[in-house]
Design a protein around this motif. Structure first.
Motif, PDB file in Angstrom:
ATOM      1  N   ALA A 199      27.941  56.858  -5.951  1.00 36.07           N
ATOM      2  CA  ALA A 199      26.732  57.426  -5.331  1.00 36.07           C
ATOM      3  C   ALA A 199      25.931  56.270  -4.742  1.00 36.07           C
ATOM      4  CB  ALA A 199      25.910  58.162  -6.379  1.00 36.07           C
ATOM      5  N   ILE A 200      25.825  56.262  -3.414  1.00 40.39           N
ATOM      6  CA  ILE A 200      25.145  55.148  -2.718  1.00 40.39           C
ATOM      7  C   ILE A 200      24.275  55.693  -1.568  1.00 40.39           C
ATOM      8  CG2 ILE A 200      26.808  53.320  -3.295  1.00 40.39           C
ATOM      9  CD1 ILE A 200      28.166  53.909  -0.549  1.00 40.39           C
ATOM     10  N   GLY A 201      23.825  56.939  -1.745  1.00 35.13           N
ATOM     11  CA  GLY A 201      23.024  57.561  -0.665  1.00 35.13           C
ATOM     12  C   GLY A 201      23.699  58.828  -0.156  1.00 35.13           C
ATOM     13  N   ASN A 202      24.960  59.029  -0.520  1.00 36.12           N
ATOM     14  CA  ASN A 202      25.704  60.238  -0.128  1.00 36.12           C
ATOM     15  C   ASN A 202      25.275  61.419  -0.993  1.00 36.12           C
ATOM     16  OD1 ASN A 202      26.940  58.378  -2.038  1.00 36.12           O
ATOM     17  ND2 ASN A 202      28.696  59.728  -2.166  1.00 36.12           N
ATOM     18  N   ILE A 203      25.199  62.580  -0.411  1.00 32.35           N
ATOM     19  CA  ILE A 203      24.895  63.800  -1.184  1.00 32.35           C
ATOM     20  C   ILE A 203      25.844  64.922  -0.757  1.00 32.35           C
ATOM     21  CG2 ILE A 203      22.443  63.335  -1.643  1.00 32.35           C
ATOM     22  CD1 ILE A 203      21.849  65.343   0.665  1.00 32.35           C
ATOM     23  N   HIS A 204      26.015  65.883  -1.670  1.00 32.28           N
ATOM     24  CA  HIS A 204      26.880  67.024  -1.372  1.00 32.28           C
ATOM     25  C   HIS A 204      26.163  68.062  -0.501  1.00 32.28           C
ATOM     26  CE1 HIS A 204      29.421  66.161  -5.110  1.00 32.28           C
ATOM     27  NE2 HIS A 204      30.261  66.197  -4.107  1.00 32.28           N
ATOM     28  N   ALA A 219      23.139  61.947   6.060  1.00 29.57           N
ATOM     29  CA  ALA A 219      22.898  60.936   5.026  1.00 29.57           C
ATOM     30  C   ALA A 219      23.171  59.525   5.537  1.00 29.57           C
ATOM     31  CB  ALA A 219      23.780  61.231   3.818  1.00 29.57           C
ATOM     32  N   ARG A 220      22.529  58.564   4.872  1.00 31.22           N
ATOM     33  CA  ARG A 220      22.792  57.149   5.148  1.00 31.22           C
ATOM     34  C   ARG A 220      23.433  56.565   3.897  1.00 31.22           C
ATOM     35  NH1 ARG A 220      17.924  54.169   6.080  1.00 31.22           N
ATOM     36  NH2 ARG A 220      16.581  55.732   5.124  1.00 31.22           N
ATOM     37  N   LEU A 221      23.873  55.317   3.965  1.00 29.15           N
ATOM     38  CA  LEU A 221      24.482  54.685   2.791  1.00 29.15           C
ATOM     39  C   LEU A 221      23.848  53.322   2.587  1.00 29.15           C
ATOM     40  CD1 LEU A 221      28.239  55.423   3.674  1.00 29.15           C
ATOM     41  CD2 LEU A 221      26.784  56.721   2.084  1.00 29.15           C
ATOM     42  N   GLY A 241      30.652  64.059  -0.477  1.00 26.29           N
ATOM     43  CA  GLY A 241      29.595  64.507   0.420  1.00 26.29           C
ATOM     44  C   GLY A 241      29.785  63.932   1.810  1.00 26.29           C
ATOM     45  N   GLY A 242      31.036  63.843   2.247  1.00 29.57           N
ATOM     46  CA  GLY A 242      31.344  63.182   3.522  1.00 29.57           C
ATOM     47  C   GLY A 242      30.769  63.870   4.757  1.00 29.57           C
ATOM     48  N   SER A 243      30.563  65.183   4.685  1.00 29.58           N
ATOM     49  CA  SER A 243      30.048  65.892   5.874  1.00 29.58           C
ATOM     50  C   SER A 243      28.708  65.320   6.301  1.00 29.58           C
ATOM     51  CB  SER A 243      29.845  67.380   5.565  1.00 29.58           C
ATOM     52  OG  SER A 243      31.055  67.975   5.212  1.00 29.58           O
ATOM     53  N   GLY A 244      28.641  64.942   7.562  1.00 30.39           N
ATOM     54  CA  GLY A 244      27.361  64.563   8.141  1.00 30.39           C
ATOM     55  C   GLY A 244      26.866  63.155   7.842  1.00 30.39           C
ATOM     56  N   ILE A 245      27.629  62.348   7.126  1.00 25.59           N
ATOM     57  CA  ILE A 245      27.155  60.968   6.923  1.00 25.59           C
ATOM     58  C   ILE A 245      27.213  60.253   8.268  1.00 25.59           C
ATOM     59  CG2 ILE A 245      27.531  58.757   5.750  1.00 25.59           C
ATOM     60  CD1 ILE A 245      28.850  60.287   3.485  1.00 25.59           C
ATOM     61  N   ILE A 261      37.318  59.605   1.726  1.00 21.85           N
ATOM     62  CA  ILE A 261      36.067  60.327   1.986  1.00 21.85           C
ATOM     63  C   ILE A 261      36.340  61.824   1.879  1.00 21.85           C
ATOM     64  CG2 ILE A 261      36.389  60.328   4.529  1.00 21.85           C
ATOM     65  CD1 ILE A 261      33.300  60.030   4.737  1.00 21.85           C
ATOM     66  N   ASN A 262      35.508  62.537   1.144  1.00 21.97           N
ATOM     67  CA  ASN A 262      35.684  63.986   0.947  1.00 21.97           C
ATOM     68  C   ASN A 262      34.863  64.764   1.962  1.00 21.97           C
ATOM     69  OD1 ASN A 262      37.048  63.153  -1.319  1.00 21.97           O
ATOM     70  ND2 ASN A 262      35.974  64.505  -2.724  1.00 21.97           N
ATOM     71  N   ILE A 263      35.521  65.679   2.648  1.00 26.44           N
ATOM     72  CA  ILE A 263      34.822  66.474   3.659  1.00 26.44           C
ATOM     73  C   ILE A 263      34.989  67.959   3.326  1.00 26.44           C
ATOM     74  CG2 ILE A 263      34.610  66.973   6.142  1.00 26.44           C
ATOM     75  CD1 ILE A 263      36.595  64.072   5.693  1.00 26.44           C
ATOM     76  N   GLY A 264      33.879  68.597   2.989  1.00 24.95           N
ATOM     77  CA  GLY A 264      33.911  70.006   2.620  1.00 24.95           C
ATOM     78  C   GLY A 264      33.109  70.872   3.570  1.00 24.95           C
TER      79      GLY A 264
END
Ligand code: G3H
Ligand code: ZN
Length: 313
Positions: A199-204, A219-221, A241-245, A261-264
């Motif tokens: 967890a470095i700024g990523n969210i689901h 999101a930013r990292l 929480g890869g979507s939209g980073i 990277i997980n993209i849901g």
């Protein structure tokens, strides 16, 4: 182009493929299967653009959307999957779920192992560190015996829980829930886990209420924080929480230890958009395929990555 790239990828263990990807800074996207027909659509996109990727399914994909069961996804993967471009991953098996309920995590992991999933994720992130270490170590023991890789998680990738999150900027600035580098070092050493979700700024993206249909926050990292974790862990790191980073952050993260990277949300929403009011599955598959191709070719720019990987295997 190398002649036997397909054979090399098909025969290689996922553990080795991820290791090579990590060493060569090649991103491996993991696409969540929220509806069964997504498997065919994702595989078509992969065949046309030739990256190496994972197809993954999590408990919420089954309980809240249309993935039905770990077995159903495995059967769909048997019909449409291709080991030259992909493997099948069991995503997020929580010990405590997003509702705060205890989960029979061991039987879910065992289910995936007997179905022949290539990797699993034990998510002990809602537990105290010692407990998280204990369940992750146990998962590693039972999975490695079958040659299956294990992903663990440390820190809190928020967003799946019910109710509104604090404003994103507040979360990011405060570093609330960020993975502690010290804990990460201990976690990796004591569990023997193969990959670590940080967890470095990523969210689901949201999975309940009206928020699940809305566009996710960009999101930013915190790349410096990631560097501190990468320095003391030395294994492939995973971004949930890869979507939209934001793209520039993802590209920087790949240079600093992020391999998967997980993209849901993004591809689920594409599918649902296509489905429309008339449940048009063909249109839903078309939208999914286009979204996956766009991510591969222009967002992550990993088209043809199987050829880079096969040369290094
Ligand atoms: O494990 C699944 C992913 O972390 C999905 O996150 O829905 O925000 O892309 P996302
Ligand atoms: Zn996740």
């Amino acid at each position: 182009m190398e002649e036997n790239w397909r054979e090399k990828l098909e025969k290689a263990s996922l553990s080795r493929i991820m290791e090579v990807a990590y060493e060569n800074q090649v991103l491996i996207p993991a696409f969540n299967v929220a509806y069964l027909p997504m498997v065919e659509a994702i595989m078509e996109a992969l065949r046309e653009t030739e990256p190496f990727a994972l197809l993954e399914v999590s408990r919420p994909d089954i309980t809240r959307f249309g993935a039905k069961s770990f077995q159903a996804v495995k059967e769909e993967y048997e019909r449409f999957g291709d080991l030259a471009f992909s493997r099948l991953h069991q995503d997020h098996v929580p010990v405590i779920d997003e509702e705060g309920e205890k989960v029979d995590w061991k039987s879910l992991i065992e289910e995936a192992l007997s179905l022949g999933y290539h990797s699993v994720m034990i998510d002990g992130s809602r537990l105290p560190l010692d407990e998280n270490i204990r369940v992750t170590r146990e998962t590693v023991m039972i999975s490695h015996r079958r040659g299956v890789c294990v992903e663990g998680e440390l820190g809190s990738v928020l967003g799946h829980e019910k109710g509104p999150l604090p404003p994103y900027e507040e979360l990011f600035q405060s570093g609330q829930g960020f993975t502690s580098p010290e804990d990460a070092q201990r976690f990796v050493q004591e569990t023997g886990v193969d990959w670590l979700s940080v967890a470095i700024g990523n969210i689901h993206g949201a999975i309940t209420g009206a928020a699940k249909d809305q566009k996710k926050v960009e999101a930013r990292l915190n790349i410096q924080h990631l560097q501190q974790i990468a320095r003391v862990t030395g294994i492939p790191l995973v971004l949930h929480g890869g979507s939209g980073i934001k793209r520039e952050y993802v590209l920087e993260a790949i240079k600093n230890g992020i391999t998967k990277i997980n993209i849901g949300t993004e591809i689920r929403q594409a599918y649902e958009r296509g489905l429309g009011e008339n449940s048009n599955i063909e249109e839903a598959q078309k939208e999914t395929k286009e979204k996956v191709k766009e991510l591969i070719t222009s967002y992550y720019e990993i088209e043809g990555s199987v050829h880079i990987l096969s040369k290094k295997l």
